[in-house]
Design a protein around this motif. Structure first.
Motif, short mmCIF file in Angstrom:
data_model
loop_
_atom_site.label_atom_id
_atom_site.label_comp_id
_atom_site.label_asym_id
_atom_site.label_seq_id
_atom_site.Cartn_x
_atom_site.Cartn_y
_atom_site.Cartn_z
N LEU A 17 0.84 -1.21 0.00
CA LEU A 17 0.00 0.00 0.00
C LEU A 17 0.87 1.26 0.00
O LEU A 17 0.62 2.20 -0.74
N LYS A 18 1.92 1.23 0.81
CA LYS A 18 2.82 2.39 0.89
C LYS A 18 3.51 2.66 -0.46
O LYS A 18 3.79 3.81 -0.80
N ALA A 19 3.75 1.62 -1.22
CA ALA A 19 4.42 1.78 -2.52
C ALA A 19 3.53 2.40 -3.58
O ALA A 19 4.02 2.88 -4.61
N GLN A 20 2.21 2.43 -3.36
CA GLN A 20 1.29 2.97 -4.35
C GLN A 20 1.30 4.51 -4.32
O GLN A 20 1.36 5.11 -3.26
N SER A 21 1.20 5.08 -5.47
CA SER A 21 1.15 6.55 -5.57
C SER A 21 -0.24 7.04 -5.19
O SER A 21 -1.23 6.30 -5.26
N SER A 32 -11.33 7.94 -0.66
CA SER A 32 -10.62 7.25 0.43
C SER A 32 -9.10 7.24 0.20
O SER A 32 -8.35 6.83 1.08
N ALA A 33 -8.66 7.66 -0.96
CA ALA A 33 -7.25 7.57 -1.32
C ALA A 33 -6.34 8.29 -0.33
O ALA A 33 -5.30 7.76 0.07
N GLY A 38 -2.17 8.11 3.71
CA GLY A 38 -1.65 8.55 5.00
C GLY A 38 -1.44 7.42 5.98
O GLY A 38 -0.41 7.34 6.65
N ILE A 39 -2.41 6.54 6.08
CA ILE A 39 -2.33 5.46 7.06
C ILE A 39 -1.17 4.52 6.75
O ILE A 39 -0.50 4.01 7.65
N ALA A 40 -0.87 4.33 5.46
CA ALA A 40 0.26 3.48 5.07
C ALA A 40 1.59 4.12 5.45
O ALA A 40 2.61 3.43 5.51
N ARG A 41 1.57 5.41 5.74
CA ARG A 41 2.78 6.13 6.13
C ARG A 41 2.78 6.50 7.61
O ARG A 41 3.57 7.32 8.06
N ARG A 46 -6.68 10.44 14.28
CA ARG A 46 -7.73 10.09 15.23
C ARG A 46 -7.19 10.17 16.65
O ARG A 46 -6.04 9.78 16.90
N PRO A 47 -7.99 10.66 17.59
CA PRO A 47 -7.50 10.77 18.96
C PRO A 47 -7.30 9.40 19.60
O PRO A 47 -8.03 8.45 19.32
N VAL A 48 -6.28 9.32 20.45
CA VAL A 48 -6.01 8.12 21.23
C VAL A 48 -6.81 8.22 22.51
O VAL A 48 -6.80 9.25 23.18
N ASN A 49 -7.51 7.16 22.86
CA ASN A 49 -8.28 7.14 24.10
C ASN A 49 -7.66 6.11 25.03
O ASN A 49 -8.02 4.93 24.99
N PRO A 50 -6.73 6.53 25.89
CA PRO A 50 -6.03 5.57 26.74
C PRO A 50 -6.90 4.96 27.83
O PRO A 50 -6.53 3.98 28.44
N SER A 51 -8.07 5.53 28.09
CA SER A 51 -8.90 4.98 29.15
C SER A 51 -10.10 4.19 28.62
O SER A 51 -11.01 3.91 29.36
N ARG A 52 -10.05 3.82 27.35
CA ARG A 52 -11.15 3.01 26.84
C ARG A 52 -11.09 1.62 27.46
O ARG A 52 -10.04 1.16 27.89
N GLU A 53 -12.22 0.99 27.49
CA GLU A 53 -12.31 -0.31 28.10
C GLU A 53 -11.56 -1.35 27.27
O GLU A 53 -11.69 -1.41 26.05
#
Length: 169
Positions: A17-21, A32-33, A38-41, A46-53
Motif C-alpha cells: 500500500l505504501k508503494a502505491q502513488s 478514500s485515497a 496517509g495510514i500506510a505512512r 484520530r485521537p487516542v483514548n487511553p482509558s477506553r475499556e
C-alpha cells in the motif's frame, strides 16, 4: 470489499500500500485515497483514548528457534496462558473466548478460538483450553516460531465495590 479489491490490484501488505502513488489510490479508491495514503505512512489524526475499556488480554513469545516438538510448543503455550490468567485475575477482567496463535517458520500465522458459555475465570481452564486448541494444529507440517494466548469477549465491567462498605461517615 476493499480487501478483495486491493488484493486484485496486487496490494496485499502495508508495504504494498505504501508503494502505491496517490494517483493510483485516487483512481481506484476515490475519496478514500488520501486516508489510505496517509495510514500506510503512519499518519492517523484520530485521537487516542487511553482509558477506553480493554477488550482482550494476550501474551505471546517468539522462540529462539523453530520448534517441532509438541512438548516444547505446549510449554510455551502454557507459559502464555499463565501470563494471561495472572493479568485477568489481577484486574478481575474475565472473558469467554480463548484464542491461541501460532506463527510458522514461513511466517504463516493461524489462530484457533473457543468461546465458552460463561466467562473463563481460572488458570486451569485457560491452560486446558489453550492446550486443546494448539493440539488442533498437529501434526505439524513445519516448525513453530511463535505462540500466543489471548482471552477476549470480556464481560461488561461492573461498578467497583467500595473498599469499606457502603456506609457513609
Amino acid at each position: 470489499m476493499t480487501a478483495a479489491k486491493m488484493k486484485r490490484l496486487g496490494t496485499e501488505t502495508g508495504a504494498d500500500l505504501k508503494a502505491q502513488s496517490i494517483e493510483f489510490l485516487t483512481r481506484h479508491f476515490g475519496s478514500s485515497a488520501d486516508w489510505y495514503h496517509g495510514i500506510a505512512r503512519g499518519n492517523d489524526d484520530r485521537p487516542v483514548n487511553p482509558s477506553r475499556e480493554r477488550k482482550s488480554s494476550g501474551s505471546e513469545t517468539t522462540f529462539d528457534r523453530d520448534l517441532t516438538d509438541p512438548a516444547g510448543i505446549e510449554a510455551g503455550v502454557l507459559k502464555m496462558a499463565d501470563d494471561v490468567a495472572a493479568w485477568c485475575a489481577e484486574r478481575r477482567q474475565y472473558g469467554r473466548t480463548v484464542t491461541v496463535k501460532a506463527k510458522f517458520a514461513d511466517f504463516r500465522q493461524v489462530t484457533r478460538s473457543r468461546t465458552q458459555p460463561h466467562t473463563v475465570r481460572d488458570q486451569d481452564a485457560i491452560r486446558a483450553t489453550s492446550i486443546d486448541l494448539i493440539r488442533t494444529l498437529y501434526p505439524l507440517e513445519q516448525g513453530v516460531r511463535l505462540v500466543g494466548v489471548t482471552v477476549s469477549n470480556f464481560e461488561p465491567s461492573k461498578a467497583r465495590m467500595p473498599l469499606f462498605g457502603d456506609a457513609g461517615p
